[in-house]
Enzyme design. Structure first.
Site, short mmCIF file in Angstrom:
data_model
loop_
_atom_site.label_atom_id
_atom_site.label_comp_id
_atom_site.label_asym_id
_atom_site.label_seq_id
_atom_site.Cartn_x
_atom_site.Cartn_y
_atom_site.Cartn_z
N ASN A 30 -8.71 2.55 -3.91
CA ASN A 30 -8.76 2.57 -2.45
C ASN A 30 -8.79 3.99 -1.89
OD1 ASN A 30 -6.61 0.24 -3.41
ND2 ASN A 30 -8.21 -0.52 -2.04
N ARG A 36 -5.24 8.78 -3.09
CA ARG A 36 -5.80 9.19 -1.78
C ARG A 36 -6.96 10.18 -1.87
NH1 ARG A 36 -3.58 4.80 -0.04
NH2 ARG A 36 -1.37 4.90 0.43
N ASP A 66 4.23 2.04 -8.03
CA ASP A 66 3.51 1.70 -6.79
C ASP A 66 3.56 2.88 -5.82
OD1 ASP A 66 1.96 0.09 -5.14
OD2 ASP A 66 3.70 -0.73 -4.08
N HIS A 96 2.08 8.59 2.19
CA HIS A 96 1.63 8.62 3.58
C HIS A 96 2.17 9.87 4.26
CE1 HIS A 96 -0.24 4.71 3.74
NE2 HIS A 96 0.83 4.15 3.20
#
Length: 427
Positions: free
Chosen positions: A95, A65, A314, A318
């Protein structure tokens, strides 16, 4: 730094000391001596009941992130979570914001972890902004240190882009990683398509979406390499996060045909089935979704027979605002760095040596990294752990807490990590 690890069982299939209980002396970042009753004068001592040691673990799939979403996870917190989970090296997905499609962003992340306890490897994007339209400058990114190429959380949907990427990376001996999912078939899906999704009224994600895309990827790989020699000792394509019976079968058959392919599964995929979502716990909303009992059994068989090469966390952090919502509005993903080993110990059905292999030598081989062995003279890149120890996961070192395992008792405790001349012991 001088450290003696007392009466530790060495777990390393490639080491001449595999399975033996020895003292290990670490000095100046290297394994200086392995033996019995080593002199510990002026040395720090590590010891615990049932202590084991292996080469340092590496996680092939981590979302950091940072840059762009540091409120969910930053490069400091992801390293802390990794080290407490036993990982001395992690591969970060592209990402972020901006996406890792330029050397500037790549170098920012790599330099942030330079010389630290946890080494950061960076996978660069296949396409600009991971949108699946225009190619990135893959040669430049490869020369700048990208460990692999993937659009990460965005599966490559365009078959022409996928095919040309395989061809483009072949002369570089570079790895393409892709997660198989046909996004048209999973649109608005919330969980595995099955009896439970029907009972609770959530739109299902069919297994077919994974299997069709995986079959496409394998066919394109075979087509791309039909008239080209490829060094068969390393995979050209790594399939991330397979989750179904048919997906395991497809990879197994591809390997039998000699295709240069490898794959992994997420550790949490072994812990739940789709029926466990009956209470709408958004911490169990993951992608690919938890599937049926038959799928779960196929994953365990795939691990046992070597079809599935690696186990990954993985790790997908969040914040509260992204998870504490109605189920169909919550984001997909759970954090996994701190619990991956415990879940593998508890749910994989593998013996300890095979679990360690899927966390160490197998991913290193896939990623074209040098072997890391427990031998005298080798660099001290080491994870220490107690496979039978029970512990309570009461504190997470990730910024995000989206995991169903917080507050739970787990089996398999990480005790310490050593890398780059640095060390940490967790009591």
């Amino acid at each position: 730094m001088k450290l003696v690890i007392r009466s530790v069982r060495i777990i390393d299939k490639k080491s001449t000391f595999n399975g033996q209980v020895r003292d290990v002396l670490i000095e100046e970042g290297k394994i200086k001596e392995i033996g019995q009753d080593l002199d510990a004068n002026n040395a720090e001592i590590w010891e615990a009941n049932g202590l084991c040691m292996s080469a340092g673990w590496i996680d092939m799939r981590v979302a950091s992130r940072d840059p762009g979403f540091e409120h969910k996870e930053d490069l400091t917190s992801v390293r802390a979570a990794a080290s407490h989970g036993g990982f001395t090296e992690i591969v970060l997905l592209p990402n972020t914001q901006p996406v890792v499609h330029s050397k500037d962003t790549l170098n920012y992340i790599r330099q942030s972890g330079s010389g630290g306890l946890v080494k950061l490897h960076v996978a660069a994007a296949v396409s600009r902004n991971a949108e699946g339209v225009d190619f990135t400058e893959m040669i430049d990114l490869h020369e700048a240190g990208a460990i692999a190429f993937t659009d990460g959380e965005q599966p490559v949907q365009n078959p022409d882009l996928f095919l040309k990427t395989i061809l483009y990376l072949q002369p570089l001996n570079a790895l393409l990683m892709n997660r198989p999912e046909d996004r048209q078939l999973t649109l608005y899906g919330q969980m595995h398509e099955g009896v439970t999704s029907t009972l609770i009224g959530l739109k299902g994600i069919p297994s077919l979406a994974e299997e069709m895309m995986l079959n496409r990827d394998l066919k394109l790989l075979e087509y791309a390499l039909e008239n080209n020699m490829y060094p068969s000792e390393v995979p050209a394509l790594h399939i991330s996060l397979i989750s179904t019976v048919a997906a395991v079968h497809l990879v197994r058959e591809a390997k039998k045909k000699g295709l240069p392919v490898s794959c992994d599964i997420a550790a949490h995929q072994l812990a739940f089935e789709d029926k466990d979502l009956i209470d709408f716990d958004t911490n169990l909303k993951v992608s690919p979704p938890f599937r049926s009992a038959a799928d779960l059994q196929a994953l365990k068989q795939g691990l046992a027979d070597g079809t599935i090469d690696a186990i990954v966390s993985d790790h997908n952090p969040h914040d509260e605002e992204s998870k504490n919502l109605e189920f169909d509005h919550a984001d997909f993903g759970i954090t996994g760095l701190e619990t991956a080993f415990s879940l593998a110990i508890t749910h994989s059905g593998l013996d300890l040596e095979d679990i360690i292999e899927k966390l160490t030598s197998a991913p290193r081989h896939i990623l074209r990294l040098a072997e890391n062995k427990i031998e005298v003279g080798a660099a001290a890149n080491i994870t220490c752990f107690e496979p039978d120890a029970k512990w309570n996961f009461n504190k997470s070192y990730s910024k995000s807490k989206n995991t169903p395992f917080l507050g739970k008792e787990l089996i398999g405790k990480v005790r310490g990590v050593i890398n780059n001349g640095k060390q940490e012991w967790y009591s």
